[in-house]
Structures are given as structure tokens and as C-alpha cells.
Design a protein around this motif. Sequence first.
Motif, mmCIF file in Angstrom:
data_model
loop_
_atom_site.group_PDB
_atom_site.id
_atom_site.type_symbol
_atom_site.label_atom_id
_atom_site.label_comp_id
_atom_site.label_asym_id
_atom_site.label_seq_id
_atom_site.Cartn_x
_atom_site.Cartn_y
_atom_site.Cartn_z
ATOM 1 N N HIS A 52 0.851 -1.197 0.000
ATOM 2 C CA HIS A 52 0.000 0.000 0.000
ATOM 3 C C HIS A 52 0.888 1.250 0.000
ATOM 4 O O HIS A 52 1.893 1.313 0.706
ATOM 5 N N GLU A 55 2.190 3.411 3.113
ATOM 6 C CA GLU A 55 2.708 2.617 4.230
ATOM 7 C C GLU A 55 4.226 2.523 4.087
ATOM 8 O O GLU A 55 4.733 1.788 3.239
ATOM 9 N N HIS A 138 2.995 -4.739 6.334
ATOM 10 C CA HIS A 138 2.105 -3.568 6.213
ATOM 11 C C HIS A 138 2.197 -2.688 7.447
ATOM 12 O O HIS A 138 2.911 -2.981 8.400
ATOM 13 N N CYS A 139 1.360 -1.617 7.430
ATOM 14 C CA CYS A 139 1.034 -0.859 8.629
ATOM 15 C C CYS A 139 -0.340 -0.252 8.351
ATOM 16 O O CYS A 139 -0.944 -0.536 7.312
HETATM 17 ZN ZN LIG Z 1 -1.484 -2.248 3.905
#
Ligand SMILES: [Zn+2]
Length: 327
Positions: A52, A55, A138-139
Motif C-alpha cells: 500500500h 505505508e 504492512h502498517c
Molecule cells: Zn497495507
Amino acid sequence: MLAVGSAAAEPGEAAQGWIDVPDRADAGTQIPVTVVHGARPGSVLALVAGTHGYEYTSVLALQRLRARLDPARMSGAVILVHMANPPCFYGRRVYYGPDAKNLNRVYPGAPDGTVSERIAHALTREVIERCTHLADMHCGDGNEACRPYAYWIVSGNRAVDAGSRELALAYGLDHIVVDRGRPTDLARSAFTSNTAILRGKPAVTTESGGMGRTDEVSVGNHERGAASLVAHLGILDLPSARVERPVWLDRNEVLRAPATGVWHPVVEPMQHLAAGTLVGRLTDPYGALLHEVRAPFAGIVLYIVATPPVTEGEPLGGFGAVATTDY
Ligand SMILES: [Zn+2]
């Protein structure tokens, strides 16, 4: 020789290059990768950062980890996907690519689809097909406040699930969601980790950081966790971050916006809520209340959308219930 895109490394060598995603109906991209190929054979760990675009913690963590990987001392290999989604990173895009698709919903992708689908296809072919284990890092996205946690995806394949559980523990984050809700159709695997799991490769999805920040704690969690996976798989002797007694969350739900509007959250990540507790209010642009959003069951806020714009059907937050049994 281990080759991923243009990065080709003989045993005992490291190489960097690109996975080329050619132009089709829309513009393509080039995905930066490093292959660190150990002098001796062993597991092949794929670490995927930046799925994403907003991120950043995983992207920074892999830059740091790369400097610690010495192929001459390694058994096996590490494939570092430094930035899975350059059109979203450089375009500062939350959730969706220029084609309005979420890369982490379109796996295994399509060679002639839109750019997100072509990226998914290229990563499936070049990275997922070549690794033995995978971590998708991710975050919270640019609008999401998040506390660190991992997803243990339970697919029903006992051997793969046991391997994935070990990866989740090895990563070291002390909250682990037991996720039984992923698709089982190989042609509609949707998510990066799930695509690996359905191909028989243990995988974990991890979350640390959010809101577009690059704080040391969040970046450090990812660097430590990824290094710990390298150690766990016997690829290189690095410090273990393994968590022995995590909090398991065996029910989870994404709270979704019942309407488009202006979001006023009243909770923080990792806050424990009783069933029915107010999570936030959704108003129209003038300030009139549209909906009160409440906790669907007793549990913990995993992440919460912390900025005002929300569109009907999009996430407002993630919510999980603490397991009463041990996993
Ligand atoms: Zn993500």
C-alpha cells in the motif's frame, strides 16, 4: 542462479534489479528487488514491503535489513521486494492504485489486466512462485492509526498452517489475529500472503505503524521481525524476536462505513471495548449525525481510521476478540 526480474545472483552473491511490469492499457511500473543468495542451499524467504502506497515503515525496514544480509554466510536466500507498488508510493495513494484497485485484493492478478492486476501477476510469478516462505509487511495506511499485530491465516492445510503459525510467532509482534476468512480458490486468492499459502508456502501478514509516519518503534518492529524470520528459517544467524505468549484474537471484523461522510472516531488502537461501546460518529458535511458506529462484540481495536473522509463501504477500523483458548 536465483533470478527475480533482472536481479540474478549466483550462490554467495547479492544482486539488485527490477521486476518489469510493462505498459498495457494503462502505464506499467518497475518493482525494485534485491536477491541475496546464500552460499549454501536452504529456505527462500520473500519479504514484501510497500503493497500500500502510504505505508512506509516496511520500505524503510527492508533498506536496513538488506545491509545486514551477507550471502557468504547464508544458507538459503532472501528476496526483498523493496516497494511492491511504486505507482501508489510515488503517487502518495491510500488503498487504491491509479486504476482504483487495491493491490492486496486482486491476487493472483492478470498479465493483461490493469496496473494493480499486472503487479499482482508479476509478484506471483517472480516472487511467490520462487520462495518457500513469505512475509507481507504492512502498517495502517495513511489514514489509519494502528498498533502492531500479525495475521495467522488458517487455510485448512495443516502443514502449511503450522508453518505460518511459526512465522507469526517468530516475527515477534505480541498480538496475533487467527484469520480463517480468506478465500480458498487459487484463481481468486485476493491477498499476497493467501496466494503463497494456497500454493503450499507458509506466510504471514504483519502490521506495524500507520498514518504515513516513519517512527523508530514501528520501523524497528518490522526490521526486527524480518531479521527474526531469517534466523527462524536457518538462513543466517540474526537475533530472534520470537514471542512466546502472544494475545491471540480469534474473531475479527472490519467495521465498514454505512454511508459516505465525515468520520469522528472516539477510540484509539488497542483500546479494549465492551460490546456496544461507541467507536465513532459519522456526520454529513454540515455536521448532522448520520450514524453512530458501535463495537459489534467485546474486543480490541486493531486499527481505526483517524482522518475524517470516509466513503460508504470502506473500512472505519478493524476489531478483534481475545481468544479464550490458546493457539
Ligand atoms: Zn497495507
